[in-house]
Motif scaffolding. Structure first.
Motif, PDB file in Angstrom:
ATOM      1  N   ALA A 180       0.831  -1.203   0.000  1.00 30.47           N
ATOM      2  CA  ALA A 180       0.000   0.000   0.000  1.00 30.47           C
ATOM      3  C   ALA A 180       0.864   1.251   0.000  1.00 30.47           C
ATOM      4  O   ALA A 180       0.423   2.326  -0.410  1.00 30.47           O
ATOM      5  CB  ALA A 180      -0.918   0.001   1.210  1.00 30.47           C
ATOM      6  N   ARG A 181       2.111   1.131   0.472  1.00 26.90           N
ATOM      7  CA  ARG A 181       3.058   2.231   0.465  1.00 26.90           C
ATOM      8  C   ARG A 181       4.459   1.645   0.495  1.00 26.90           C
ATOM      9  O   ARG A 181       4.655   0.486   0.875  1.00 26.90           O
ATOM     10  CB  ARG A 181       2.824   3.165   1.650  1.00 26.90           C
ATOM     11  CG  ARG A 181       2.909   2.506   3.018  1.00 26.90           C
ATOM     12  CD  ARG A 181       2.458   3.472   4.089  1.00 26.90           C
ATOM     13  NE  ARG A 181       2.595   2.913   5.439  1.00 26.90           N
ATOM     14  CZ  ARG A 181       2.158   3.520   6.539  1.00 26.90           C
ATOM     15  NH1 ARG A 181       1.555   4.705   6.437  1.00 26.90           N
ATOM     16  NH2 ARG A 181       2.311   2.964   7.712  1.00 26.90           N
ATOM     17  N   PRO A 182       5.444   2.408   0.087  1.00 31.66           N
ATOM     18  CA  PRO A 182       6.797   1.859   0.014  1.00 31.66           C
ATOM     19  C   PRO A 182       7.400   1.607   1.399  1.00 31.66           C
ATOM     20  O   PRO A 182       7.069   2.294   2.370  1.00 31.66           O
ATOM     21  CB  PRO A 182       7.577   2.940  -0.739  1.00 31.66           C
ATOM     22  CG  PRO A 182       6.802   4.193  -0.520  1.00 31.66           C
ATOM     23  CD  PRO A 182       5.367   3.797  -0.419  1.00 31.66           C
ATOM     24  N   VAL A 183       8.285   0.610   1.461  1.00 28.85           N
ATOM     25  CA  VAL A 183       9.060   0.340   2.679  1.00 28.85           C
ATOM     26  C   VAL A 183      10.510   0.132   2.280  1.00 28.85           C
ATOM     27  O   VAL A 183      10.810  -0.251   1.144  1.00 28.85           O
ATOM     28  CB  VAL A 183       8.538  -0.896   3.456  1.00 28.85           C
ATOM     29  CG1 VAL A 183       7.093  -0.702   3.877  1.00 28.85           C
ATOM     30  CG2 VAL A 183       8.691  -2.155   2.614  1.00 28.85           C
ATOM     31  N   ALA A 184      11.399   0.368   3.212  1.00 25.18           N
ATOM     32  CA  ALA A 184      12.830   0.213   2.957  1.00 25.18           C
ATOM     33  C   ALA A 184      13.264  -1.216   3.273  1.00 25.18           C
ATOM     34  O   ALA A 184      12.602  -1.938   4.021  1.00 25.18           O
ATOM     35  CB  ALA A 184      13.617   1.201   3.809  1.00 25.18           C
ATOM     36  N   GLY A 185      14.381  -1.621   2.699  1.00 23.15           N
ATOM     37  CA  GLY A 185      14.915  -2.936   2.996  1.00 23.15           C
ATOM     38  C   GLY A 185      15.247  -3.061   4.472  1.00 23.15           C
ATOM     39  O   GLY A 185      15.813  -2.147   5.066  1.00 23.15           O
TER      40      GLY A 185
END
Length: 226
Positions: free
Chosen positions: A108-113
């Motif tokens: 639904a939204r970006p996430v970081a590694g």
């Protein structure tokens, strides 16, 4: 065994007329077989099977039966086989497509590694699962709390390969240890000395104080090869 039973029942139905199977009857037999085989797949299942020509190896067969060649997947473009119980050497292969429409997880939204995925980071959408990779995730519960292996973009479908394995054992946790050798198996208890995931090396201090090294299994048991 259910697919075999279904195939036999269909074969008996066809043979009860004491007539050879028509191309349409062969197609219907293959479709029933695949529908039975697809039971248990999540979502709406649609099946289409090509109709054989009137001149085919089973044109004079009174008791055809369906089967799936080895190493066939449950969905997507597959091949279904038909053979004659009276003449096993007579066989026919039809192209088929099993499509499954169901829910799957997208970002639904970006996430970081390395970031843990929360409930607001993902959502369910509807689509054709049969056109997607086999490790596509279909349940939100299987995602929440797991850590992203890499940066993930909004709208990106979520596959298990994109997530780090879940932690099975934490340092200090009590674990069961099984040592296996030629002709023997010994079980013991102890405490993990490091946090580990399935398949990783785990150091355990046994109840007698001895420290051993093993591999953490999917069931949380540390296995040691003697």
């Amino acid at each position: 065994m259910k697919p075999v039973i279904t195939a036999l029942l269909c074969a008996l139905l066809l043979s009860s007329t004491a007539q050879a199977a028509t191309p349409e009857a062969l197609r219907e037999l293959a479709e029933r077989f695949l529908r039975e085989r697809a039971q248990g797949l999540a979502g709406q299942v649609n099946i289409s099977v090509a109709t054989p020509s009137a001149r085919n190896p089973l044109a004079n067969c009174k008791q055809p039966e369906a089967f799936v060649p080895a190493a066939q997947k449950n969905w997507g473009r597959i091949t279904v086989g038909l053979r004659c119980s009276e003449t096993p050497a007579a066989s026919l292969y039809l192209s088929a497509r099993v499509s499954v429409i169901g829910s799957y997880v997208v970002m639904a939204r970006p996430v970081a590694g390395g970031q843990a995925i929360g409930i607001d980071d993902v959502r369910l959408v509807e689509g054709e699962l049969s056109s997607m990779p086999s490790d596509i995730l279909t349940q939100l519960d299987s995602v929440i709390g797991r850590h992203a292996r890499q940066a993930l973009n909004s709208g990106q479908s979520l596959r298990s390969v994109y997530l780090l394995a879940t932690v099975n054992v934490r340092a200090g946790q009590e674990v069961k240890v099984i040592a296996r050798g030629k002709g023997f198996t010994v079980a013991n208890g102890g405490r993990a000395l490091n946090t580990a995931m399935q398949g990783e090396v785990t150091r355990v201090r046994l109840d007698n104080g001895r420290v051993i090294v093993g591999v953490l299994g999917a069931d949380g048991i540390v296995e040691v090869a003697e």
